[in-house]
Design an enzyme around this catalytic site. Structure first.
Site, PDB file in Angstrom:
ATOM      1  N   HIS A  71      13.379 -14.608 -53.761  1.00  0.00           N
ATOM      2  CA  HIS A  71      14.415 -13.647 -53.378  1.00  0.00           C
ATOM      3  C   HIS A  71      15.758 -14.122 -53.919  1.00  0.00           C
ATOM      4  CE1 HIS A  71      12.563 -11.164 -49.857  1.00  0.00           C
ATOM      5  NE2 HIS A  71      11.738 -11.297 -50.876  1.00  0.00           N
ATOM      6  N   TYR A 199      19.865  -8.035 -42.579  1.00  0.00           N
ATOM      7  CA  TYR A 199      20.396  -8.409 -41.272  1.00  0.00           C
ATOM      8  C   TYR A 199      21.349  -7.297 -40.854  1.00  0.00           C
ATOM      9  CZ  TYR A 199      18.835 -13.229 -42.235  1.00  0.00           C
ATOM     10  OH  TYR A 199      18.096 -14.350 -42.511  1.00  0.00           O
ATOM     11  N   PRO A 291      17.300 -18.404 -35.238  1.00  0.00           N
ATOM     12  CA  PRO A 291      16.625 -18.065 -36.490  1.00  0.00           C
ATOM     13  C   PRO A 291      17.460 -17.235 -37.455  1.00  0.00           C
ATOM     14  CG  PRO A 291      15.790 -16.717 -34.690  1.00  0.00           C
ATOM     15  CD  PRO A 291      16.705 -17.732 -34.068  1.00  0.00           C
ATOM     16  N   LYS A 295      16.965 -21.423 -40.910  1.00  0.00           N
ATOM     17  CA  LYS A 295      17.176 -22.854 -41.137  1.00  0.00           C
ATOM     18  C   LYS A 295      16.163 -23.768 -40.460  1.00  0.00           C
ATOM     19  CE  LYS A 295      20.603 -22.256 -43.765  1.00  0.00           C
ATOM     20  NZ  LYS A 295      20.255 -22.312 -45.185  1.00  0.00           N
ATOM     21  N   TYR A 383      23.109 -20.236 -47.355  1.00  0.00           N
ATOM     22  CA  TYR A 383      21.816 -19.615 -47.133  1.00  0.00           C
ATOM     23  C   TYR A 383      20.734 -20.265 -47.992  1.00  0.00           C
ATOM     24  CZ  TYR A 383      18.664 -15.853 -45.725  1.00  0.00           C
ATOM     25  OH  TYR A 383      17.626 -15.141 -45.169  1.00  0.00           O
TER      26      TYR A 383
END
Length: 388
Positions: A71, A199, A291, A295, A383
């Site tokens: 991704h 998100y 979550p 991580k 990220y």
């Protein structure tokens, strides 16, 4: 007698065991559950570079390379738009979607070939003399008590395991933030609604659209801690996801029966120090992250990276410096990951105690991220995972 006794045969314990065996360090892994139970735990699915590189280092990345989905970006939704964070363009890196269950299976399947001893269904695991240079572990299996003498013990046994509890309260310090909601998750054999994660911060609450493969999806919504899984039929959950993720995602959403449905409370937790005498802690035994930032598994992998290198240097070169520095080294990265997970959780969730001011701050932050390459770069850098 062994050089290292590892407690816990989840991904962290197995990763550490394989890394040590690859360098000729003797170790044994003790696990309370059965192999099938360990594999049944549906957990993380986004791998940072550090986790992928450890599998590459072990030569156990064949399935990961074949089935993992690279991704290059992910999306933040603010109710009106998708803000895409292009990690590949911003920082030149990507993450890999590959379920924790699959990674654990790869490590399990290589045990016999690599000579990694894992003893399952061990009860009453107890650590002894961890302050000394000759600690030992006792456990019961098939009604008989056994003892493992070692030079080091490494606790990879999760938040509720015995390892952290072996460190005296006078030595350790706990830092915790409990969140006023949980994540209700559904796993279903349906194609994802978007080829990248979403998100979403919506007036009705948080939602996440993620995936385990091109045919298996994982979705979440946040719910009050008083909610129970039985309160949420599949249809109700799909309707809520469609509302929170927005019309664009909903139009591409395929509904299906739940393979698994559960509610997980959210917590930020750090225990320090991560080493006491001959005991080292890795992963959830020392820290928990919400979550939101993906991580948990990756932070365990970075602990394992530091612990493995420290132990290998100790046994191969009689060098104790990395062992002595392990806690400070690991905690430096842990706190940065905790900061990112906390900030993303705060940004994307509506907290019960928040008022109009806090909501305006979220709107302003999301608008800033949408218009600022610097802000997007910072998010992307965190990220994909900070360097180890």
């Amino acid at each position: 007698m062994t050089q290292v006794c590892i407690i816990g045969a989840g991904p962290a314990g197995l990763l550490l065991g394989h890394l040590l065996r690859a360098e000729g360090v003797d170790c044994v892994v003790l696990e309370r559950r059965t192999p099938d139970y360990v594999l049944s735990r549906i957990r993380a699915g986004v791998l940072e570079r550090v986790t992928v590189e450890l599998m590459e280092r072990l030569g156990l990345d064949q399935r990961l390379k074949a089935e993992g989905l690279a991704h290059d970006g992910f999306n933040l939704a603010d109710g009106e738009r998708l803000i895409r964070i292009d990690m590949q363009e911003l920082v030149g890196q990507h993450v890999v979607v590959y379920g924790q269950t699959e990674l654990t299976r790869d490590l399990m399947d290589a045990r016999e070939e690599r000579g990694l001893e894992v003893i399952y269904e061990t009860e009453d695991v107890t650590l002894h003399d961890v302050e000394s240079d000759s600690p030992h572990v006792t456990y019961v299996k098939d009604g008989k008590e056994h003892r493992v003498d070692a030079r080091f013990i490494v606790g990879c046994d999760g938040f509720y395991g015995p390892s952290r509890k072996a460190i005296p309260a006078s030595v350790g310090q706990e830092f915790e933030r409990a969140y006023p909601f949980g994540w209700l998750g559904i796993l279903a054999d349906v194609p994802p609604c978007n080829h990248e994660l979403i998100y979403a911060n919506h007036a009705r609450g948080f939602a996440l659209a993620s995936q385990r493969s091109s045919t298996r999806s994982r979705y979440y919504v946040d719910v009050p801690l008083t909610d129970k899984v039985e309160d949420w039929s599949d249809d109700r959950l799909w309707d809520e996801l469609a509302a929170r993720l927005g019309p664009e995602a909903a139009a591409h959403m395929t509904r299906g029966p739940a393979l698994e449905k559960s509610i997980a409370p959210l917590r930020s937790f750090v225990f320090a120090p991560m080493r006491h005498g001959s005991l080292m802690l890795c992963g959830d035994s020392a820290h928990i992250v919400p979550p939101t930032g993906a991580k948990g598994l990756n932070l365990a992998a970075s602990d394992v990276h530091y612990a493995a290198d420290a132990l290998i240097r100790f046994f191969q070169k009689n060098d104790n410096d990395a062992v002595s520095a392990y806690s400070d080294t690991a905690l430096s990265r842990v706190w940065k990951s905790e900061r990112f997970s906390w900030s993303l959780t705060k940004l994307m969730h509506r907290f019960p105690e928040d008022g109009d001011f806090e909501r305006k701050m979220q709107v302003a932050e999301l608008d800033y991220i949408a218009s600022s390459r610097a802000a997007q770069t910072s998010i992307a850098e965190n990220y994909v995972g900070l360097p180890v």
